[in-house]
Motif scaffolding. Structure first.
Motif, PDB file in Angstrom:
ATOM      1  N   GLU A  31      -2.321  -9.612 -32.502  1.00  0.00           N
ATOM      2  CA  GLU A  31      -2.700  -9.753 -31.082  1.00  0.00           C
ATOM      3  C   GLU A  31      -1.660  -8.835 -30.362  1.00  0.00           C
ATOM      4  N   ALA A  32      -0.681  -8.440 -30.831  1.00  0.00           N
ATOM      5  CA  ALA A  32       0.474  -7.789 -29.865  1.00  0.00           C
ATOM      6  C   ALA A  32       1.452  -6.986 -30.891  1.00  0.00           C
ATOM      7  N   VAL A  33       2.097  -6.155 -30.203  1.00  0.00           N
ATOM      8  CA  VAL A  33       2.847  -5.258 -31.112  1.00  0.00           C
ATOM      9  C   VAL A  33       3.992  -4.979 -30.143  1.00  0.00           C
ATOM     10  N   ASP A  34       5.405  -4.549 -30.532  1.00  0.00           N
ATOM     11  CA  ASP A  34       6.429  -4.204 -29.912  1.00  0.00           C
ATOM     12  C   ASP A  34       6.685  -2.826 -30.468  1.00  0.00           C
ATOM     13  N   ILE A  35       7.140  -1.914 -29.698  1.00  0.00           N
ATOM     14  CA  ILE A  35       7.792  -0.651 -29.918  1.00  0.00           C
ATOM     15  C   ILE A  35       8.965  -0.328 -29.382  1.00  0.00           C
ATOM     16  N   ALA A  36       9.623   0.710 -29.887  1.00  0.00           N
ATOM     17  CA  ALA A  36      10.963   0.838 -29.666  1.00  0.00           C
ATOM     18  C   ALA A  36      11.416   2.014 -28.479  1.00  0.00           C
ATOM     19  N   GLY A  37      12.042   1.468 -27.630  1.00  0.00           N
ATOM     20  CA  GLY A  37      12.400   2.251 -26.548  1.00  0.00           C
ATOM     21  C   GLY A  37      14.010   2.845 -26.837  1.00  0.00           C
TER      22      GLY A  37
ATOM     23  N   ILE B 121      -4.799  -4.302 -28.364  1.00  0.00           N
ATOM     24  CA  ILE B 121      -3.649  -4.859 -28.840  1.00  0.00           C
ATOM     25  C   ILE B 121      -2.511  -4.748 -27.734  1.00  0.00           C
ATOM     26  N   ALA B 122      -1.880  -6.088 -27.265  1.00  0.00           N
ATOM     27  CA  ALA B 122      -0.740  -6.004 -26.368  1.00  0.00           C
ATOM     28  C   ALA B 122       0.377  -5.439 -26.799  1.00  0.00           C
ATOM     29  N   VAL B 123       0.964  -4.909 -25.796  1.00  0.00           N
ATOM     30  CA  VAL B 123       2.256  -4.192 -26.193  1.00  0.00           C
ATOM     31  C   VAL B 123       3.549  -4.322 -25.166  1.00  0.00           C
ATOM     32  N   ARG B 124       4.441  -4.346 -25.875  1.00  0.00           N
ATOM     33  CA  ARG B 124       5.898  -4.526 -25.320  1.00  0.00           C
ATOM     34  C   ARG B 124       6.948  -3.603 -26.075  1.00  0.00           C
ATOM     35  N   VAL B 125       7.821  -2.911 -24.985  1.00  0.00           N
ATOM     36  CA  VAL B 125       8.930  -2.105 -25.732  1.00  0.00           C
ATOM     37  C   VAL B 125      10.101  -3.070 -26.080  1.00  0.00           C
ATOM     38  N   VAL B 126      10.723  -2.824 -26.923  1.00  0.00           N
ATOM     39  CA  VAL B 126      12.292  -3.339 -27.127  1.00  0.00           C
ATOM     40  C   VAL B 126      13.244  -2.070 -27.430  1.00  0.00           C
ATOM     41  N   SER B 127      14.107  -2.239 -26.649  1.00  0.00           N
ATOM     42  CA  SER B 127      15.086  -0.969 -26.623  1.00  0.00           C
ATOM     43  C   SER B 127      16.038  -1.316 -27.792  1.00  0.00           C
ATOM     44  N   GLN B 128      16.464   0.092 -28.384  1.00  0.00           N
ATOM     45  CA  GLN B 128      17.612   0.047 -29.252  1.00  0.00           C
ATOM     46  C   GLN B 128      18.860  -0.489 -28.347  1.00  0.00           C
ATOM     47  N   PHE B 129      19.698  -1.122 -29.139  1.00  0.00           N
ATOM     48  CA  PHE B 129      20.927  -1.620 -28.439  1.00  0.00           C
ATOM     49  C   PHE B 129      21.489  -0.513 -27.646  1.00  0.00           C
ATOM     50  N   VAL B 130      22.061  -1.076 -26.388  1.00  0.00           N
ATOM     51  CA  VAL B 130      22.657  -0.309 -25.519  1.00  0.00           C
ATOM     52  C   VAL B 130      24.252  -0.411 -25.462  1.00  0.00           C
ATOM     53  N   LEU B 131      24.949   0.683 -24.906  1.00  0.00           N
ATOM     54  CA  LEU B 131      26.423   0.450 -24.743  1.00  0.00           C
ATOM     55  C   LEU B 131      26.766   0.601 -23.326  1.00  0.00           C
ATOM     56  N   GLU B 132      25.930   1.293 -22.564  1.00  0.00           N
ATOM     57  CA  GLU B 132      26.100   1.638 -20.987  1.00  0.00           C
ATOM     58  C   GLU B 132      25.288   1.054 -20.130  1.00  0.00           C
ATOM     59  N   PRO B 133      25.650   0.047 -19.355  1.00  0.00           N
ATOM     60  CA  PRO B 133      24.861  -0.702 -18.531  1.00  0.00           C
ATOM     61  C   PRO B 133      24.197   0.581 -17.536  1.00  0.00           C
TER      62      PRO B 133
ATOM     63  N   ASP C 265       4.108  -0.924 -16.131  1.00  0.00           N
ATOM     64  CA  ASP C 265       4.244  -2.211 -16.065  1.00  0.00           C
ATOM     65  C   ASP C 265       4.411  -2.871 -17.429  1.00  0.00           C
ATOM     66  N   THR C 266       4.543  -2.030 -18.456  1.00  0.00           N
ATOM     67  CA  THR C 266       5.005  -2.553 -19.868  1.00  0.00           C
ATOM     68  C   THR C 266       6.224  -3.301 -19.882  1.00  0.00           C
ATOM     69  N   ALA C 267       6.093  -4.681 -20.352  1.00  0.00           N
ATOM     70  CA  ALA C 267       7.286  -5.270 -20.589  1.00  0.00           C
ATOM     71  C   ALA C 267       8.099  -4.763 -21.448  1.00  0.00           C
ATOM     72  N   LEU C 268       9.706  -4.874 -21.131  1.00  0.00           N
ATOM     73  CA  LEU C 268      10.617  -4.427 -21.584  1.00  0.00           C
ATOM     74  C   LEU C 268      11.848  -5.373 -22.076  1.00  0.00           C
ATOM     75  N   GLN C 269      12.117  -5.398 -23.296  1.00  0.00           N
ATOM     76  CA  GLN C 269      13.331  -6.471 -23.644  1.00  0.00           C
ATOM     77  C   GLN C 269      14.604  -5.523 -23.891  1.00  0.00           C
ATOM     78  N   ILE C 270      15.529  -5.617 -23.316  1.00  0.00           N
ATOM     79  CA  ILE C 270      16.929  -4.735 -23.460  1.00  0.00           C
ATOM     80  C   ILE C 270      17.673  -5.242 -24.703  1.00  0.00           C
ATOM     81  N   GLY C 271      17.865  -4.304 -25.501  1.00  0.00           N
ATOM     82  CA  GLY C 271      18.543  -4.698 -26.711  1.00  0.00           C
ATOM     83  C   GLY C 271      20.039  -4.612 -26.385  1.00  0.00           C
ATOM     84  N   VAL C 272      20.778  -5.709 -26.713  1.00  0.00           N
ATOM     85  CA  VAL C 272      22.257  -5.683 -26.937  1.00  0.00           C
ATOM     86  C   VAL C 272      22.696  -5.814 -28.224  1.00  0.00           C
TER      87      VAL C 272
END
Length: 298
Positions: free
Chosen positions: A132-138, A167-179, A196-203
């Protein structure tokens, strides 16, 4: 802002976090409920040495223990459509999987018919078996291969393909180092490319610089670790003691709370699952003080 208000802001931002695991974590951990709230989204990385049975077993255990398993699917490592169909079918039927993280994967040359995440989206296999849903990388701090505007264009294309497939879509970022780089990327690039696609910030989770360097040079690791191997620039920053998890979460809490499109934090545990989970849970409970720009657990 008063310290108590700042603490509440950070705890609120950390609520609903997701976390990455390795298939072997499910072999070692008796009960994930001892480490995470029921309903936590737990991503299952696909290391080169793990077979698909291990990933399915990990997803099944997480599902049975009340977690939401989100397996990685690395396109360039899928050998055939038959393998993809079997993998997705078993994940949905045996582990109740409804969402997948789609990645290109580590190999430069595909071992099968899928060169990238977009080809998985257009395969028809995901919808056929109830995904029903996928995440893709940012990539807030740049892509290890693509340059210029290409990462934003590819992100936009993948979002459009997912929506065309229903299919619902959301973005999950690669881990970040600089705020600051994350804030700038969200303002200058993400809003235009993703709307307005949802974003998860990877840390990065609770892991030392030395451990990051060891993991980057080791064999048999992929997913988030692949980013370390491919990007010497980011390794250099980490080795010089760049922003830690404590600083990143504290610095980015306001963005998470203020922007509707930013859903929360995603923790890359880098093989340190239990400590990363414990740290994240402590933050959601507000069991910490603030020292300068960083979180310090009580």
């Amino acid at each position: 802002m008063l310290p108590s208000d700042r603490r509440a802001e950070i705890a609120q931002a950390a609520l609903g976090f997701s976390i990455e695991s390795m298939p072997r974590d499910a072999e070692r951990i008796t009960d994930f409920r001892d480490h995470l709230p029921v309903g936590t989204e737990v991503y299952i990385a696909w290391p080169p040495r793990a077979d698909l049975d291990e990933m399915i077993q990990a997803a099944t255990k997480l599902h049975e223990q009340g977690m939401i398993p989100i397996p990685h699917v690395a396109a360039r490592r899928v050998e055939s459509q038959a393998v993809l169909r079997d993998f997705v079918q078993r994940l949905t039927e045996e582990a109740g999987v409804k969402r997948l993280l789609l990645l290109g994967g580590d190999p430069d040359t595909p071992v099968g018919p899928y060169p990238d995440a977009s080809s998985l989206l257009t395969s028809g296999v995901l919808s056929a078996f109830g995904i029903e849903a996928v995440d893709i990388a940012g990539h807030p701090e740049g892509h290890p291969v693509m340059q210029g505007d290409e990462p934003a264009q590819v992100l936009q294309e993948k979002i459009a393909l997912a929506r065309q497939a229903g299919i619902a879509v959301r973005v999950v970022s690669q881990f970040v180092l600089e705020p600051d780089a994350v804030v700038d990327w969200h303002t200058q690039t993400y809003r235009e490319a993703a709307g307005d696609t949802a974003l998860q910030i990877g840390v990065p989770g609770v892991v030392s610089t030395r451990r990051l360097l060891q993991l980057a040079s080791s064999c048999g690791l992929s997913g988030s670790l692949g980013m370390l191997r491919k990007s010497g620039r980011r390794l250099a920053k980490t080795a010089m003691g760049h922003d830690t998890t404590e600083v990143l979460v504290a610095s980015l809490a306001h963005l998470v709370n203020a922007e509707k499109s930013v859903a929360g934090f995603h923790f890359y545990s880098f093989g340190n699952f239990e400590k990363t989970a414990a740290w994240a849970c402590s933050v959601t409970r507000g069991d910490f003080d603030i020292k300068g720009d960083a979180i310090q657990l009580n």
